[in-house]
Enzyme design. Structure first.
Site, mmCIF file in Angstrom:
data_model
loop_
_atom_site.group_PDB
_atom_site.id
_atom_site.type_symbol
_atom_site.label_atom_id
_atom_site.label_comp_id
_atom_site.label_asym_id
_atom_site.label_seq_id
_atom_site.Cartn_x
_atom_site.Cartn_y
_atom_site.Cartn_z
ATOM 1 N N GLU A 1 -6.343 -6.906 -1.715
ATOM 2 C CA GLU A 1 -7.115 -6.858 -0.454
ATOM 3 C C GLU A 1 -8.363 -6.521 -0.364
ATOM 4 O O GLU A 1 -8.680 -5.500 -0.984
ATOM 5 C CB GLU A 1 -6.233 -6.102 0.563
ATOM 6 N N GLU B 1 0.743 -1.118 -0.199
ATOM 7 C CA GLU B 1 0.115 -0.144 0.030
ATOM 8 C C GLU B 1 0.814 1.429 0.155
ATOM 9 O O GLU B 1 0.738 1.981 1.009
ATOM 10 C CB GLU B 1 -0.995 -0.326 1.092
#
Length: 362
Positions: free
Chosen positions: A265, A166
Site C-alpha cells: 500500500e 496490516e
C-alpha cells in the site's frame, strides 16, 4: 488501509509479490527491464460502489475512456481487493468481491486478495473479530477461520492472497494477539495458510505489515510460517519521510527472511485542495516529503521512486497504489464522501493524471 470513510482519521497502509507463471504474453519484450511477473497493482476495492454512480473518466488527452480500460492501457496488471466477512452493506463482502474478481480476471487482471478477517477495516488499530464469530471458543474460531479461508481461496483463486491486513498487532483480537496470545496467533495463521495451500495451490501467500518500525521484530515472529511474500505499507504521513530508510528496511527484511517483497500500500497527493466537503487524510505541507510537492509531478515522482526502490531490490517484485479510484463520487458537497480524492489517480475532473505512466513496463 487504515481509515473509515466519513472520518479523517485512522491508520493504514500497500503491495505484492511474484508469480511462478504469468497470465500475460509469453513473448519477451524488445526492451525488458521488468518481466511480466512484476506487480504493477492498484487497490480499487470501492470501485463497485463508485461505478454505480456512473462517473465519466477521460484519458490524458481529454477523450472519454472507461476507468478499468484506462488502468489496463497504462499497464496495471494486478488489482488488490479487500474482503470483509459480513459488512453492514454488500460492499467488500464475499458476493461483491467474488463477482468483481471474476470481471477483472475476464479483463486480464491478476487478483490480489486482502482478507481482513473482520466485518470492517482491519489495520494496526483495528483487528476486530467478525460479529458472527465473537462467541466462539478458540477451537471454534480456528475452525471458522479454516472454513472461511478455504471457501474464499477455492472460489476466487487469487494469484496473491494476504492472511490478514496490516496485522502489526496480530489479527482477530484478542484471541490472535501476537503479543499476548502468540501461540493462538500462530495457530490461526497456520490454519489459514494451510487451507490456501490446499484450496488454491497456485496462490502466493503474503503477510502484510504497516510501516517499517518494528518490522524486523514482527517478521522474526512469523519466520516459521509457510508464506511467500513480505508486504509493507508505506505512507509518509504515518511511516516516515525517508525513502532511503524504506529501501534499506526492505533490503534487510528480504535478505534476512529469504522472501520476495512488495509495497502493498502507498499513495501520494497531487494537490492539497479538496473536491468535496469530507476532510481529507492528507492536507498539509508538513505531511509531505521534501522534494515531492503535492502536485501532479510530485505524485508522479513519488510513485516512480517507490517503483524504482522495489525494482532495484534483488527480490523486489512489485508495488500497489491504494485508493486509485477514490474520486469525490458522492458529489462536491458530500460530508461523508472521499477523504482521498486528492490522492486518486484521476484529477477533480476525472482526467488521468501523469502518475499513471509509472505503471507502464519500461
Amino acid at each position: 488501509m487504515t481509515f473509515k470513510y466519513g472520518t479523517a482519521v485512522l491508520f493504514m497502509v500497500l503491495i505484492l509479490f511474484s508469480c511462478n507463471s504469468s497470465d500475460d504474453s509469453n513473448e519477451t519484450p524488445v526492451n525488458p527491464p521488468e518481466t511480466t511477473d512484476f506487480i504493477s497493482a492498484v487497490d480499487i476495492s470501492s470501485w463497485p460502489e463508485i461505478a454505480s454512480t456512473n462517473p465519466v473518466f477521460q484519458d490524458a488527452d481529454g477523450n472519454e475512456q472507461g476507468f478499468l480500460e484506462q488502468l489496463k492501457s497504462y499497464g496495471v496488471n494486478t488489482v488488490r481487493l479487500r474482503l470483509w466477512v459480513n459488512p453492514l452493506n454488500e460492499h467488500s463482502g464475499y458476493n461483491e468481491v467474488k463477482a468483481f474478481a471474476s470481471q477483472l480476471k475476464a479483463q486480464g487482471f491478476k487478483i490480489w486478495l486482502s482478507v481482513h478477517y473482520s466485518d470492517t477495516w482491519a489495520d494496526p488499530a483495528n483487528q476486530e473479530i467478525p460479529e458472527a464469530w465473537k462467541n466462539l471458543n478458540f477451537d471454534g474460531l480456528n475452525a471458522e477461520v479454516g472454513e472461511y479461508t478455504q471457501m474464499v481461496a477455492k472460489e476466487i483463486q487469487p494469484e496473491y492472497i494476504q492472511i490478514g491486513n496490516e496485522i502489526n498487532p496480530g489479527f482477530l483480537l484478542p484471541e490472535g494477539d501476537i503479543n499476548t496470545n502468540y501461540m493462538q496467533f500462530k495457530t490461526l495463521m497456520e490454519t489459514a495458510i494451510s487451507e490456501v495451500r490446499v484450496a488454491s495451490p497456485a496462490s502466493k501467500i503474503m503477510i502484510h505489515f504497516a510501516g517499517t518500525e518494528h518490522a524486523d521484530w514482527f517478521f522474526g515472529q512469523v519466520d516459521a510460517l509457510d508464506y511467500d511474500i513480505i508486504g509493507l505499507s508505506f505512507y509518509p504521513i504515518w511511516h516516515g519521510k525517508s525513502l532511503t530508510a524504506l529501501q534499506n528496511t526492505m533490503a534487510n527484511l528480504s535478505s534476512k527472511y529469504d522472501k520476495d517483497i512488495v509495497i502493498a500500500e502507498t499513495a501520494y497527493p497531487f494537490t492539497l485542495d479538496w473536491n468535496d466537503w469530507t476532510n481529507n487524510i492528507v492536507g498539509q505541507e508538513d505531511q509531505l516529503i521534501t522534494g515531492y510537492p503535492a502536485s501532479p509531478q510530485g505524485q508522479f515522482d513519488f510513485l516512480k521512486s517507490i517503483k524504482t526502490i522495489t525494482q532495484d531490490l534483488e527480490r523486489g517484485i512489485g508495488f500497489c497504489y491504494w485508493g486509485a479510484e477514490l474520486i469525490a463520487w458522492k458529489g462536491t458537497e458530500a460530508t461523508n464522501g472521499s477523504p482521498w480524492e486528492n490522492q486518486a489517480l484521476f484529477d477533480f475532473n476525472n482526467t488521468a493524471l501523469p502518475v499513471l505512466e509509472v505503471f507502464k513496463a519500461e
